[in-house]
Design a protein around this motif. Sequence first.
Motif, PDB file in Angstrom:
ATOM      1  N   ASN A 192       0.819  -1.213   0.000  1.00  0.00           N
ATOM      2  CA  ASN A 192       0.000   0.000   0.000  1.00  0.00           C
ATOM      3  C   ASN A 192       0.855   1.268   0.000  1.00  0.00           C
ATOM      4  OD1 ASN A 192       0.921  -0.383   2.620  1.00  0.00           O
ATOM      5  ND2 ASN A 192      -0.926   0.441   3.557  1.00  0.00           N
ATOM      6  N   GLU A 193       2.177   1.114  -0.062  1.00  0.00           N
ATOM      7  CA  GLU A 193       3.053   2.282  -0.101  1.00  0.00           C
ATOM      8  C   GLU A 193       3.477   2.628  -1.522  1.00  0.00           C
ATOM      9  OE1 GLU A 193       5.209   1.880   4.260  1.00  0.00           O
ATOM     10  OE2 GLU A 193       6.185   0.976   2.525  1.00  0.00           O
ATOM     11  N   THR A 194       3.670   1.632  -2.349  1.00  0.00           N
ATOM     12  CA  THR A 194       4.144   1.861  -3.708  1.00  0.00           C
ATOM     13  C   THR A 194       3.133   1.370  -4.744  1.00  0.00           C
ATOM     14  OG1 THR A 194       5.926   1.424  -5.291  1.00  0.00           O
ATOM     15  CG2 THR A 194       5.398  -0.349  -3.745  1.00  0.00           C
ATOM     16  N   TRP A 224       1.141  10.067  -4.187  1.00  0.00           N
ATOM     17  CA  TRP A 224       2.504  10.581  -4.057  1.00  0.00           C
ATOM     18  C   TRP A 224       2.813  11.626  -5.125  1.00  0.00           C
ATOM     19  CZ3 TRP A 224       4.331   9.286   0.411  1.00  0.00           C
ATOM     20  CH2 TRP A 224       4.116   8.030   0.962  1.00  0.00           C
ATOM     21  N   ASN A 225       3.728  12.533  -4.778  1.00  0.00           N
ATOM     22  CA  ASN A 225       4.185  13.504  -5.768  1.00  0.00           C
ATOM     23  C   ASN A 225       5.151  12.806  -6.744  1.00  0.00           C
ATOM     24  OD1 ASN A 225       7.035  13.838  -5.001  1.00  0.00           O
ATOM     25  ND2 ASN A 225       6.267  14.877  -3.165  1.00  0.00           N
ATOM     26  N   PRO A 226       5.400  13.412  -7.893  1.00  0.00           N
ATOM     27  CA  PRO A 226       6.223  12.765  -8.926  1.00  0.00           C
ATOM     28  C   PRO A 226       7.622  12.345  -8.452  1.00  0.00           C
ATOM     29  CG  PRO A 226       5.058  14.615  -9.882  1.00  0.00           C
ATOM     30  CD  PRO A 226       4.812  14.669  -8.397  1.00  0.00           C
ATOM     31  N   LYS A 227       8.254  13.108  -7.578  1.00  0.00           N
ATOM     32  CA  LYS A 227       9.596  12.764  -7.095  1.00  0.00           C
ATOM     33  C   LYS A 227       9.565  11.463  -6.291  1.00  0.00           C
ATOM     34  CE  LYS A 227      13.895  13.160  -5.782  1.00  0.00           C
ATOM     35  NZ  LYS A 227      14.533  11.905  -6.103  1.00  0.00           N
ATOM     36  N   ILE A 228       8.581  11.322  -5.430  1.00  0.00           N
ATOM     37  CA  ILE A 228       8.473  10.094  -4.628  1.00  0.00           C
ATOM     38  C   ILE A 228       8.126   8.914  -5.528  1.00  0.00           C
ATOM     39  CG2 ILE A 228       7.138   8.955  -2.799  1.00  0.00           C
ATOM     40  CD1 ILE A 228       7.066  11.687  -1.378  1.00  0.00           C
ATOM     41  N   ILE A 258      13.426   1.940  -6.707  1.00  0.00           N
ATOM     42  CA  ILE A 258      13.485   0.830  -5.748  1.00  0.00           C
ATOM     43  C   ILE A 258      13.042  -0.461  -6.415  1.00  0.00           C
ATOM     44  CG2 ILE A 258      12.427  -0.124  -3.646  1.00  0.00           C
ATOM     45  CD1 ILE A 258      12.327   2.841  -2.614  1.00  0.00           C
ATOM     46  N   ASP A 259      11.945  -0.421  -7.139  1.00  0.00           N
ATOM     47  CA  ASP A 259      11.442  -1.606  -7.836  1.00  0.00           C
ATOM     48  C   ASP A 259      12.463  -2.090  -8.877  1.00  0.00           C
ATOM     49  OD1 ASP A 259       9.277  -3.513  -8.543  1.00  0.00           O
ATOM     50  OD2 ASP A 259       9.215  -2.365 -10.413  1.00  0.00           O
ATOM     51  N   LEU A 260      13.079  -1.164  -9.592  1.00  0.00           N
ATOM     52  CA  LEU A 260      14.098  -1.524 -10.573  1.00  0.00           C
ATOM     53  C   LEU A 260      15.285  -2.205  -9.894  1.00  0.00           C
ATOM     54  CD1 LEU A 260      15.322  -1.453 -13.440  1.00  0.00           C
ATOM     55  CD2 LEU A 260      16.139   0.867 -12.905  1.00  0.00           C
TER      56      LEU A 260
END
Length: 126
Positions: free
Chosen positions: A56-58, A99-103, A110-112
Amino acid sequence: MIITNNNLVHDKYNEKMDTIYLEGDSYLEVLKFTRDKIHEGYKLLTHPLSGSVKPNETPFKTTAIELNKGKLDLESLQIIEESIMVANKFIKEKKTPNWNPKILDDFRIIDLYLIDGAIESMDQFY
């Protein structure tokens, strides 16, 4: 084969391996698509809940499955079904923030990195 909703992963691996890009799909939709592929006979190669970022965070998720189909792998099916249940639980308790674009870029990276590490480990065995 990679299944992702992350454009960074798609851009990096699309030319190198079979990649299914689920543009605009959610974290949960990536898991469900992966489950459908497992039902078709593909075997899961990465754990769907890898990393320390909660579902639920990403909004971004990448999974890897074997390229060749076989018979239904029950262990893969159990892992993906349990992962979907856990993701549903987290998302039901608290929706993913807007989330904003930077986050969002940070979550893509992180996923990459997570799939990079998994692919590097797999290269030792395949």
